[in-house]
Motif scaffolding. Structure first.
Motif, PDB file in Angstrom:
ATOM      1  N   LYS A  10      39.687   0.886 -11.230  1.00  0.00           N
ATOM      2  CA  LYS A  10      40.367   2.029 -10.324  1.00  0.00           C
ATOM      3  C   LYS A  10      41.940   1.753 -10.675  1.00  0.00           C
ATOM      4  N   TRP A  15      39.839   6.860 -10.851  1.00  0.00           N
ATOM      5  CA  TRP A  15      38.947   5.870 -11.508  1.00  0.00           C
ATOM      6  C   TRP A  15      39.087   6.183 -13.005  1.00  0.00           C
ATOM      7  N   GLU A  29      38.225  10.279 -13.145  1.00  0.00           N
ATOM      8  CA  GLU A  29      37.687  10.999 -11.909  1.00  0.00           C
ATOM      9  C   GLU A  29      38.224  10.408 -10.684  1.00  0.00           C
ATOM     10  N   THR A  31      36.441   9.729  -7.942  1.00  0.00           N
ATOM     11  CA  THR A  31      35.327   8.673  -7.588  1.00  0.00           C
ATOM     12  C   THR A  31      34.789   7.906  -8.553  1.00  0.00           C
ATOM     13  N   LYS A  32      34.178   6.837  -8.170  1.00  0.00           N
ATOM     14  CA  LYS A  32      33.399   6.028  -9.310  1.00  0.00           C
ATOM     15  C   LYS A  32      32.013   6.677  -9.616  1.00  0.00           C
ATOM     16  N   GLU A  33      31.496   7.326  -8.551  1.00  0.00           N
ATOM     17  CA  GLU A  33      30.187   8.212  -8.870  1.00  0.00           C
ATOM     18  C   GLU A  33      30.414   9.114  -9.849  1.00  0.00           C
ATOM     19  N   GLU A  34      31.438  10.000  -9.477  1.00  0.00           N
ATOM     20  CA  GLU A  34      32.087  11.166 -10.417  1.00  0.00           C
ATOM     21  C   GLU A  34      32.471  10.687 -12.031  1.00  0.00           C
ATOM     22  N   LEU A  36      30.882   7.724 -13.242  1.00  0.00           N
ATOM     23  CA  LEU A  36      29.840   7.471 -14.234  1.00  0.00           C
ATOM     24  C   LEU A  36      29.220   8.678 -14.459  1.00  0.00           C
ATOM     25  N   ALA A  37      29.276   9.687 -13.840  1.00  0.00           N
ATOM     26  CA  ALA A  37      28.202  10.959 -14.195  1.00  0.00           C
ATOM     27  C   ALA A  37      29.067  11.480 -15.431  1.00  0.00           C
ATOM     28  N   SER A  38      30.399  11.547 -15.384  1.00  0.00           N
ATOM     29  CA  SER A  38      31.130  12.040 -16.568  1.00  0.00           C
ATOM     30  C   SER A  38      31.157  11.303 -17.484  1.00  0.00           C
ATOM     31  N   GLN A  40      28.317   9.724 -18.560  1.00  0.00           N
ATOM     32  CA  GLN A  40      27.013   9.777 -19.091  1.00  0.00           C
ATOM     33  C   GLN A  40      27.026  11.135 -19.833  1.00  0.00           C
TER      34      GLN A  40
END
Length: 69
Positions: A10, A15, A29, A31-34, A36-38, A40
């Protein structure tokens, strides 16, 4: 399914991260979730581009053999 290592942190409101094993696979991104998706998606895209480039370089008959790592 392959497994890769994401380095994430962060920084302010963002992030940021990259994938150790795949040069060029990085993202930023909110958020952390966004993130990780990016990451991938970046890995999938880069690997597909490299596959296409490898196939373009081969001449004549060739064989593709699955290789588990």
């Amino acid at each position: 399914m392959n497994q890769f290592t994401a380095i994430i942190k962060k920084e302010g409101d963002w992030w940021i991260g990259w994938v150790e094993e795949v040069p060029g696979a990085n993202a930023q991104e909110r958020t952390k979730e966004e993130l990780l998706a990016s990451l991938q998606e970046a890995v999938r895209d880069i690997l597909e581009i490299r596959r296409e480039e490898a196939r373009k370089q081969v001449e004549g008959n060739y064989e593709e053999v699955p290789l588990a790592v």
